[in-house]
Design a protein around this motif. Sequence first.
Motif, PDB file in Angstrom:
ATOM      1  N   VAL A   1       0.834  -1.202   0.000  1.00 16.12           N
ATOM      2  CA  VAL A   1       0.000   0.000   0.000  1.00 16.12           C
ATOM      3  C   VAL A   1       0.871   1.255   0.000  1.00 16.12           C
ATOM      4  CG1 VAL A   1      -1.605   1.360   1.394  1.00 16.12           C
ATOM      5  CG2 VAL A   1      -2.031  -1.072   0.997  1.00 16.12           C
ATOM      6  N   ALA A   2       1.949   1.234   0.765  1.00 12.55           N
ATOM      7  CA  ALA A   2       2.866   2.380   0.764  1.00 12.55           C
ATOM      8  C   ALA A   2       3.421   2.605  -0.638  1.00 12.55           C
ATOM      9  CB  ALA A   2       3.999   2.144   1.758  1.00 12.55           C
ATOM     10  N   GLY A   3       3.735   1.515  -1.345  1.00 15.52           N
ATOM     11  CA  GLY A   3       4.225   1.633  -2.711  1.00 15.52           C
ATOM     12  C   GLY A   3       3.179   2.225  -3.644  1.00 15.52           C
ATOM     13  N   ILE A   4       1.914   1.803  -3.481  1.00 16.35           N
ATOM     14  CA  ILE A   4       0.831   2.345  -4.304  1.00 16.35           C
ATOM     15  C   ILE A   4       0.648   3.838  -4.030  1.00 16.35           C
ATOM     16  CG2 ILE A   4      -1.663   2.283  -4.701  1.00 16.35           C
ATOM     17  CD1 ILE A   4      -1.539  -0.727  -4.140  1.00 16.35           C
ATOM     18  N   MET A   5       0.696   4.221  -2.763  1.00 14.38           N
ATOM     19  CA  MET A   5       0.534   5.629  -2.406  1.00 14.38           C
ATOM     20  C   MET A   5       1.665   6.474  -2.989  1.00 14.38           C
ATOM     21  SD  MET A   5      -0.699   5.119   1.556  1.00 14.38           S
ATOM     22  CE  MET A   5      -0.787   6.883   1.931  1.00 14.38           C
ATOM     23  N   GLY A   6       2.866   5.925  -2.958  1.00 13.12           N
ATOM     24  CA  GLY A   6       3.994   6.647  -3.530  1.00 13.12           C
ATOM     25  C   GLY A   6       3.838   6.829  -5.037  1.00 13.12           C
ATOM     26  N   THR A   7       3.381   5.783  -5.718  1.00 13.33           N
ATOM     27  CA  THR A   7       3.170   5.857  -7.160  1.00 13.33           C
ATOM     28  C   THR A   7       2.066   6.845  -7.512  1.00 13.33           C
ATOM     29  OG1 THR A   7       3.871   3.548  -7.409  1.00 13.33           O
ATOM     30  CG2 THR A   7       2.611   4.518  -9.220  1.00 13.33           C
ATOM     31  N   LEU A   8       0.987   6.852  -6.718  1.00 11.69           N
ATOM     32  CA  LEU A   8      -0.108   7.789  -6.936  1.00 11.69           C
ATOM     33  C   LEU A   8       0.377   9.230  -6.792  1.00 11.69           C
ATOM     34  CD1 LEU A   8      -3.153   8.099  -7.455  1.00 11.69           C
ATOM     35  CD2 LEU A   8      -3.492   8.017  -4.976  1.00 11.69           C
ATOM     36  N   ALA A   9       1.243   9.470  -5.818  1.00 13.48           N
ATOM     37  CA  ALA A   9       1.792  10.815  -5.636  1.00 13.48           C
ATOM     38  C   ALA A   9       2.647  11.217  -6.830  1.00 13.48           C
ATOM     39  CB  ALA A   9       2.610  10.879  -4.351  1.00 13.48           C
ATOM     40  N   LEU A  10       3.412  10.272  -7.364  1.00 16.72           N
ATOM     41  CA  LEU A  10       4.241  10.563  -8.539  1.00 16.72           C
ATOM     42  C   LEU A  10       3.380  10.963  -9.735  1.00 16.72           C
ATOM     43  CD1 LEU A  10       6.927   7.701  -8.493  1.00 16.72           C
ATOM     44  CD2 LEU A  10       7.309  10.122  -8.037  1.00 16.72           C
ATOM     45  N   THR A  11       2.361  10.167 -10.044  1.00 17.24           N
ATOM     46  CA  THR A  11       1.544  10.433 -11.220  1.00 17.24           C
ATOM     47  C   THR A  11       0.712  11.710 -11.063  1.00 17.24           C
ATOM     48  OG1 THR A  11      -0.196   8.968 -10.352  1.00 17.24           O
ATOM     49  CG2 THR A  11       1.428   8.003 -11.834  1.00 17.24           C
ATOM     50  N   SER A  12       0.174  11.944  -9.858  1.00 16.04           N
ATOM     51  CA  SER A  12      -0.613  13.150  -9.631  1.00 16.04           C
ATOM     52  C   SER A  12       0.261  14.398  -9.674  1.00 16.04           C
ATOM     53  CB  SER A  12      -1.340  13.064  -8.290  1.00 16.04           C
ATOM     54  OG  SER A  12      -2.274  12.012  -8.290  1.00 16.04           O
ATOM     55  N   GLY A  13       1.450  14.295  -9.094  1.00 12.07           N
ATOM     56  CA  GLY A  13       2.369  15.426  -9.135  1.00 12.07           C
ATOM     57  C   GLY A  13       2.743  15.784 -10.559  1.00 12.07           C
ATOM     58  N   ALA A  14       3.006  14.773 -11.381  1.00 10.31           N
ATOM     59  CA  ALA A  14       3.331  15.018 -12.785  1.00 10.31           C
ATOM     60  C   ALA A  14       2.150  15.658 -13.509  1.00 10.31           C
ATOM     61  CB  ALA A  14       3.731  13.713 -13.459  1.00 10.31           C
ATOM     62  N   SER A  15       0.912  15.208 -13.201  1.00  9.83           N
ATOM     63  CA  SER A  15      -0.279  15.769 -13.828  1.00  9.83           C
ATOM     64  C   SER A  15      -0.449  17.243 -13.476  1.00  9.83           C
ATOM     65  CB  SER A  15      -1.514  14.975 -13.383  1.00  9.83           C
ATOM     66  OG  SER A  15      -2.709  15.585 -13.841  1.00  9.83           O
ATOM     67  N   VAL A  16      -0.264  17.582 -12.189  1.00 11.70           N
ATOM     68  CA  VAL A  16      -0.406  18.979 -11.757  1.00 11.70           C
ATOM     69  C   VAL A  16       0.660  19.852 -12.420  1.00 11.70           C
ATOM     70  CG1 VAL A  16      -0.199  20.535  -9.772  1.00 11.70           C
ATOM     71  CG2 VAL A  16      -1.530  18.425  -9.573  1.00 11.70           C
ATOM     72  N   MET A  17       1.887  19.361 -12.518  1.00  9.78           N
ATOM     73  CA  MET A  17       2.951  20.150 -13.147  1.00  9.78           C
ATOM     74  C   MET A  17       2.667  20.377 -14.624  1.00  9.78           C
ATOM     75  SD  MET A  17       6.567  19.065 -11.353  1.00  9.78           S
ATOM     76  CE  MET A  17       6.380  17.288 -11.495  1.00  9.78           C
ATOM     77  N   ARG A  18       2.126  19.367 -15.313  1.00  9.05           N
ATOM     78  CA  ARG A  18       1.767  19.547 -16.724  1.00  9.05           C
ATOM     79  C   ARG A  18       0.680  20.599 -16.878  1.00  9.05           C
ATOM     80  NH1 ARG A  18       2.176  13.827 -16.942  1.00  9.05           N
ATOM     81  NH2 ARG A  18      -0.097  13.665 -16.727  1.00  9.05           N
ATOM     82  N   HIS A  19      -0.344  20.532 -16.029  1.00 13.41           N
ATOM     83  CA  HIS A  19      -1.434  21.508 -16.068  1.00 13.41           C
ATOM     84  C   HIS A  19      -0.899  22.903 -15.773  1.00 13.41           C
ATOM     85  CE1 HIS A  19      -5.977  22.157 -15.076  1.00 13.41           C
ATOM     86  NE2 HIS A  19      -5.469  23.197 -15.686  1.00 13.41           N
ATOM     87  N   ALA A  20      -0.001  23.006 -14.800  1.00 16.32           N
ATOM     88  CA  ALA A  20       0.572  24.305 -14.439  1.00 16.32           C
ATOM     89  C   ALA A  20       1.397  24.878 -15.593  1.00 16.32           C
ATOM     90  CB  ALA A  20       1.435  24.174 -13.187  1.00 16.32           C
ATOM     91  N   ARG A  21       2.159  24.020 -16.275  1.00 14.13           N
ATOM     92  CA  ARG A  21       2.945  24.505 -17.418  1.00 14.13           C
ATOM     93  C   ARG A  21       2.029  25.016 -18.526  1.00 14.13           C
ATOM     94  NH1 ARG A  21       6.411  20.031 -16.289  1.00 14.13           N
ATOM     95  NH2 ARG A  21       5.337  18.768 -17.863  1.00 14.13           N
ATOM     96  N   SER A  22       0.888  24.335 -18.705  1.00 11.66           N
ATOM     97  CA  SER A  22      -0.075  24.797 -19.701  1.00 11.66           C
ATOM     98  C   SER A  22      -0.618  26.171 -19.337  1.00 11.66           C
ATOM     99  CB  SER A  22      -1.225  23.785 -19.803  1.00 11.66           C
ATOM    100  OG  SER A  22      -2.223  24.235 -20.689  1.00 11.66           O
ATOM    101  N   ASP A  23      -0.931  26.374 -18.036  1.00 14.03           N
ATOM    102  CA  ASP A  23      -1.408  27.685 -17.582  1.00 14.03           C
ATOM    103  C   ASP A  23      -0.330  28.749 -17.747  1.00 14.03           C
ATOM    104  OD1 ASP A  23      -3.869  26.671 -16.952  1.00 14.03           O
ATOM    105  OD2 ASP A  23      -3.538  26.612 -14.780  1.00 14.03           O
ATOM    106  N   LEU A  24       0.917  28.383 -17.467  1.00 12.57           N
ATOM    107  CA  LEU A  24       2.015  29.334 -17.617  1.00 12.57           C
ATOM    108  C   LEU A  24       2.175  29.769 -19.070  1.00 12.57           C
ATOM    109  CD1 LEU A  24       4.694  27.777 -15.222  1.00 12.57           C
ATOM    110  CD2 LEU A  24       3.610  30.022 -14.967  1.00 12.57           C
ATOM    111  N   ARG A  25       2.048  28.816 -19.988  1.00 13.03           N
ATOM    112  CA  ARG A  25       2.154  29.167 -21.413  1.00 13.03           C
ATOM    113  C   ARG A  25       1.009  30.076 -21.855  1.00 13.03           C
ATOM    114  NH1 ARG A  25       3.871  23.662 -21.927  1.00 13.03           N
ATOM    115  NH2 ARG A  25       1.713  23.034 -22.391  1.00 13.03           N
ATOM    116  N   SER A  26      -0.172  29.868 -21.249  1.00 11.96           N
ATOM    117  CA  SER A  26      -1.332  30.662 -21.661  1.00 11.96           C
ATOM    118  C   SER A  26      -1.244  32.110 -21.215  1.00 11.96           C
ATOM    119  CB  SER A  26      -2.617  30.037 -21.116  1.00 11.96           C
ATOM    120  OG  SER A  26      -2.709  30.204 -19.710  1.00 11.96           O
ATOM    121  N   VAL A  27      -0.451  32.382 -20.157  1.00 12.01           N
ATOM    122  CA  VAL A  27      -0.335  33.763 -19.664  1.00 12.01           C
ATOM    123  C   VAL A  27       1.018  34.368 -19.971  1.00 12.01           C
ATOM    124  CG1 VAL A  27      -1.985  33.354 -17.805  1.00 12.01           C
ATOM    125  CG2 VAL A  27       0.444  33.007 -17.367  1.00 12.01           C
TER     126      VAL A  27
END
Length: 215
Positions: free
Chosen positions: A181-207
Motif C-alpha cells: 500500500v505504501a508503494g501504491i501511495m507513492g506511485t499515486l503521488a508521482l503520477t498526480s504530481g506530474a499531472s499537476v505540473m503539466r497543467h501548471a505549465r499549460s497555464d504558464l504558457r497561456s499567460v
Amino acid sequence: MAGNCCNVETGCSKDTPGGPRFRRALWAALIINAIMFVVEFAASLQSGSVSLLADAIDFLGDAANYIISLTVLSMGMLWRARAAWLKGLTMFIFGIAVLARAGWVVASDITPEPLTMGVIGGLALVANVTVAVMLYAFRSGDADMRSVWLCSRNDAIGNVAVMVAAAGVFGTGQAWPDLVVAGIMGTLALTSGASVMRHARSDLRSVAPEPAVNG
C-alpha cells in the motif's frame, strides 16, 4: 491589478480562485490536515506502519500546500500557476520518498500493529472525504484549484488503502500488505504530481507574454 479575479468593479464570484467560498474551504482543509498530521504521525510511530507514516507525511504536505494556495489566492494566473507547479513538484518528491522508505523497510522485518492502522485510517478517511466534498466544486478550475482537489482525492484513496493494508496485516501476520500500500501511495503521488505540473505549465504558457516583433 490586472489578472486579479477580484476588483472593485467586478467583485469576486464565490466559485472563483479568490472567491470567499473557495477561501473558506481552503482554511477548513488546512486546519483538518494539520490536526490529522499530528494524530496520524503519532499513530504511525506507535504502530510501526509505513503506509500510515506515508499518509501522515502527506497530510503535512497538503497543509503546506493549502498555505501556498491561500498565499497566492488573490494573485494573477501567473503566480497561481507557479504555485501549482511547486505543489506538483512537492507531490512528486513525496512519492519518491515514500517508495524509497518502503524499499528500505523491506529489509527491516518489522510487522506493524493492524488495529491502530485500521482505526486511524478510518478517522483519516472521514477527514479527507470531508475535505474532498468541500473542494469538489473547484476541481475543474485552474491548475492551482485542480491541485487542491487532487490532493484531497488522493488522500481519501490513500486512507482506504491503509485500511485495506491493516486488514491484510491482520490476516497474514506479515508486513507486506503495509509495504504494498505504501508503494501504491507513492506511485499515486508521482503520477498526480506530474499531472499537476503539466497543467501548471499549460497555464504558464497561456499567460506568458508574446515575444516582441522587431521591425
